[in-house]
Design an enzyme around this catalytic site. Structure first.
Site, mmCIF file in Angstrom:
data_model
loop_
_atom_site.group_PDB
_atom_site.id
_atom_site.type_symbol
_atom_site.label_atom_id
_atom_site.label_comp_id
_atom_site.label_asym_id
_atom_site.label_seq_id
_atom_site.Cartn_x
_atom_site.Cartn_y
_atom_site.Cartn_z
ATOM 1 N N VAL A 63 -5.186 1.856 1.917
ATOM 2 C CA VAL A 63 -4.296 2.354 0.873
ATOM 3 C C VAL A 63 -4.235 1.346 -0.276
ATOM 4 O O VAL A 63 -3.995 0.160 -0.072
ATOM 5 C CB VAL A 63 -2.884 2.620 1.430
ATOM 6 C CG1 VAL A 63 -1.931 3.025 0.294
ATOM 7 C CG2 VAL A 63 -2.928 3.698 2.507
ATOM 8 N N LYS A 64 -4.444 1.857 -1.475
ATOM 9 C CA LYS A 64 -4.503 0.998 -2.657
ATOM 10 C C LYS A 64 -3.217 1.151 -3.469
ATOM 11 O O LYS A 64 -2.811 2.268 -3.811
ATOM 12 C CB LYS A 64 -5.717 1.416 -3.490
ATOM 13 C CG LYS A 64 -6.286 0.389 -4.434
ATOM 14 C CD LYS A 64 -7.590 0.951 -5.012
ATOM 15 C CE LYS A 64 -8.225 0.020 -6.011
ATOM 16 N NZ LYS A 64 -9.424 0.642 -6.626
ATOM 17 N N VAL A 65 -2.580 0.022 -3.774
ATOM 18 C CA VAL A 65 -1.354 0.023 -4.572
ATOM 19 C C VAL A 65 -1.492 -0.987 -5.707
ATOM 20 O O VAL A 65 -2.229 -1.972 -5.585
ATOM 21 C CB VAL A 65 -0.110 -0.327 -3.720
ATOM 22 C CG1 VAL A 65 0.125 0.714 -2.632
ATOM 23 C CG2 VAL A 65 -0.231 -1.718 -3.101
#
Length: 221
Positions: free
Chosen positions: A82-84
């Site tokens: 997951v990219k934030v």
């Protein structure tokens, strides 16, 4: 050093994966939008092509929404990271999601100080943007070197992913600076193969070989 393709295009991923050198994929909302397919469907298709880490980015800016969206993205496939964004809300979401066992790629990093925050929050990957930093006259590779030193000093396990790489030289310099991963567009990956002396040498080898054996074939008739 791992090589990731920075694309959501399935044709590019199929071509790159055939070479046996692609270790993973990074995507972002711009790349997903270019394909015109929902994030969930496109990420699933990507995971069927490349057996490695596949970064899927949230589009929310509020921490609570990032948590909800991040959990949904993580359910798509076991390889999803997951990219934030490296914002206050992004770091909060990273800290909480990483404690749930979800792997996080903290993106839009432009300083060693920001990278330190990502590591403290339990990021699996941090993505410093080399090319974009150089666009404003700063030295992108110095940032990679500084992050590598800090992580080594304190034993952080966060992997450094050099992003916004625009040339083979960027890839080589990132490797020398200590990046664990380089993510690059397909055209830059393809450029890594190129050298005029390779082409010239192969041409000469084949010319010499064919001259001798074609002559032998003619004489034996």
């Amino acid at each position: 050093m791992k090589l990731f393709l920075d694309t959501a295009n399935l044709d590019e991923l199929r071509k790159g994966s055939q070479w046996g050198i692609v270790d993973g994929v990074t995507t972002n909302p711009s790349l997903i939008a270019k394909e015109g397919v929902s994030t969930e469907d496109q990420i699933w298709q990507i995971c069927q092509i490349v057996d490695g880490d596949v970064s899927a980015e949230v589009v929310s800016t509020d921490a609570n929404e990032m948590l909800r969206e991040g959990r949904q993205l993580a359910k798509i496939h076991k390889n999803v990271v997951v990219k934030v964004p490296l914002t206050r809300d992004g770091i909060r979401a990273c800290s909480l999601l990483s404690k749930e066992g979800i792997r996080l790629n903290v993106t839009l990093c432009f300083s060693a100080a920001q990278a330190l925050l990502a590591a403290k929050a339990g990021a699996y990957i941090v993505s410093p943007f080399v090319g974009r930093l150089e666009d404003i006259g700063a030295e992108g590779m110095n940032m990679i070197r500084d992050i590598a030193i800090i992580y080594k000093n304190y034993g952080f396990q966060t992997q450094i992913l050099a992003a916004s790489l625009r040339s083979p030289l960027h890839v080589v310099e990132s490797a020398k600076a200590g990046a664990h991963i380089a993510t690059l567009p397909f055209k830059v990956l393809d450029m890594l193969f190129n050298h005029p002396l390779t082409d010239k040498g192969l041409e000469q080898f084949l010319k010499d070989y064919n001259r001798v054996f074609q002559e032998t074939a003619v004489l034996s008739r």
